[in-house]
Scaffold this motif. Structure first.
Motif, mmCIF file in Angstrom:
data_model
loop_
_atom_site.group_PDB
_atom_site.id
_atom_site.type_symbol
_atom_site.label_atom_id
_atom_site.label_comp_id
_atom_site.label_asym_id
_atom_site.label_seq_id
_atom_site.Cartn_x
_atom_site.Cartn_y
_atom_site.Cartn_z
ATOM 1 N N GLU A 64 0.840 -1.194 0.000
ATOM 2 C CA GLU A 64 0.000 0.000 0.000
ATOM 3 C C GLU A 64 0.877 1.248 0.000
ATOM 4 N N ALA A 65 0.380 2.309 -0.638
ATOM 5 C CA ALA A 65 1.128 3.560 -0.682
ATOM 6 C C ALA A 65 1.232 4.162 0.716
ATOM 7 N N GLN A 66 2.351 4.862 0.960
ATOM 8 C CA GLN A 66 2.615 5.425 2.282
ATOM 9 C C GLN A 66 2.633 6.951 2.219
ATOM 10 N N GLY A 67 2.187 7.595 3.279
ATOM 11 C CA GLY A 67 2.306 9.043 3.434
ATOM 12 C C GLY A 67 1.751 9.821 2.250
ATOM 13 N N GLY A 68 2.580 10.768 1.768
ATOM 14 C CA GLY A 68 2.179 11.608 0.647
ATOM 15 C C GLY A 68 1.965 10.825 -0.627
#
Length: 424
Positions: free
Chosen positions: A162-166
């Motif tokens: 899954e994509a993280q942060g910004g």
């Protein structure tokens, strides 16, 4: 040669980390990254080809010291202050640490010492750079990179994380800003100037011919960089299981190659990274010495030795510390460089060129300084007072003042055309 100069430390360590952190949003993140890390450098090279020189030619019309200060700042940033020492650090992290029983400050000092001695020796013969880098080292580098890139195609399928942060909320903009970290656009302004000098030494003295060669070289370098970035982005995206706790792209690459190829892969990766970092270190050192020797006649050889000595000192600060220090500086310098490039393309449509350029550079410098202070966490109250600026939260507030100033300069020319016709 130009492709090899560009392909250095930042080009290798940032894409894998971006690929890992963007995960499911890899495609928009990659697109943003390619704009700043591939398209902008190519545009910078074209701009240099148009004016037939570097920053001094771009700032023609302003006091000489303005162009000198801007050029000096760019040369220092991508020279001994950040980019060149980083080549030695990345070469050590990937080319040496995996083979050491224990990585210590002493092993780092020894490796970087040997690395910069070799770079210094190669940089002392600038007239032979085309032959040494272009005809010898670059083909070897391309073969090694191709092996790594092709391996990605045949690697077992792994679900991306899954994509993280910004990267989860705005992957494109985050990728766009991450492309700054490669310093490729700044490198283009340096390498373009160096390439013009090398072409002159090879007997290509006509501006039209120089521009043609630079365009061809720029397109080749851009295609090569895009090939490498896309491959490394994918490497990072599929390394979630192998390098979940990695703090930098070098560790991700090492884990990926070790998992896929074992010890043999580690050797291939070490050869790729060391060779890529070495060619970039040579190009940056040469460009730095050529520029400063043209301003202060200490002798080209002495400037090379001074640059290498400072690089060796800075390289032993540590990779992550160096990256964290360089980020605020890049947010200051990049807008100024971009304003210059934009001006070069728009210059034929501007009448009051000196005033327009001065205003564009001033706006870029002020907003760039604010972004740098913001990233560094300094002068928070001052920085917060300017959050009304468009794109300020994305660290691209420079776009508004530069664009408005440019439009004003172009409209001024349109307004004076009828007057000129009446006088005629």
């Amino acid at each position: 040669m130009l492709f090899a100069f560009f392909l250095g430390a930042g080009n290798i360590i940032f894409p894998p980390l971006a690929g890992l952190q963007s995960g499911e949003n890899m495609l928009p993140a990659m697109l943003g990254f390619l704009i700043t890390a591939v398209s902008l450098p190519l545009i910078c090279l074209v701009a240099i080809a148009r004016v037939g020189g570097g920053v001094s030619a771009m700032t023609e019309g302003l006091p000489t010291w303005v162009g000198t200060v801007i050029a000096a700042a760019i040369f220092i940033v991508i020279g001994p202050a950040f980019a060149t020492p980083r080549t030695g650090l990345v070469a050590y992290e990937i080319g040496a640490v995996p083979f050491l029983g224990e990585a210590t400050g002493m092993t780092q000092a020894i490796f970087t010492g040997i690395f910069f001695v070799i770079a210094t020796v190669l940089a002392l013969y600038p007239g032979k750079l085309m032959d040494i880098i272009g005809k010898a080292l670059t083909p070897t580098l391309i073969v090694l990179l191709s092996v790594l890139a092709i391996s990605v195609l045949f690697a077992p399928e792994v679900a991306v994380a899954e994509a993280q942060g910004g990267w989860a909320t705005d992957a494109f903009t985050t990728g766009f800003l991450e492309g700054y970290m490669t310093m490729d656009a700044l490198g283009a302004m340096v390498f373009g100037t160096l390439l013009v000098d090398i072409l002159r030494r090879k007997g290509v003295t006509e501006p039209v011919a120089q521009a043609r060669y630079m365009m061809i070289a720029g397109v080749i370098a851009a295609l090569g960089l895009a090939f490498v970035y896309i491959s490394l982005f994918y490497v990072g995206a599929v390394s979630a299981d192998m390098a979940a706790d990695a703090s930098n792209g070098g560790a991700i690459l090492a884990a990926y190659v070790q998992g896929l190829f074992g010890g043999f892969g580690a050797v291939i990766l070490a050869a790729v990274v060391v060779l890529a970092c070495l060619t970039t270190a040579v190009g940056l050192t040469t460009a730095f010495a050529e520029f400063f020797n043209s301003k202060v006649k200490l002798g080209y050889r002495n400037w090379v030795l001074l640059c290498s000595a400072v690089c060796l000192f800075v390289a032993n600060i540590g990779l992550e510390q160096l990256i964290s220090i360089s980020i605020p500086v890049l947010f200051i310098v990049y807008p100024i460089a971009m304003a210059l490039v934009i001006y070069v393309f728009a210059r034929p449509a501007i009448a009051a060129r000196t005033v327009t350029l001065a205003a564009m550079l001033s706006g870029a410098a002020i907003t760039g300084i604010l972004s740098g202070l913001n990233v560094a966490g300094v002068a928070a109250s001052l920085v917060a007072a300017f959050d009304f600026l468009p794109l300020y939260d994305l660290h691209m507030a420079w776009i508004a003042p530069v664009t408005l100033t440019l439009l004003g300069g172009m409209l001024y020319k349109r307004g004076e055309k009828p007057l000129a016709a009446e006088e005629a």
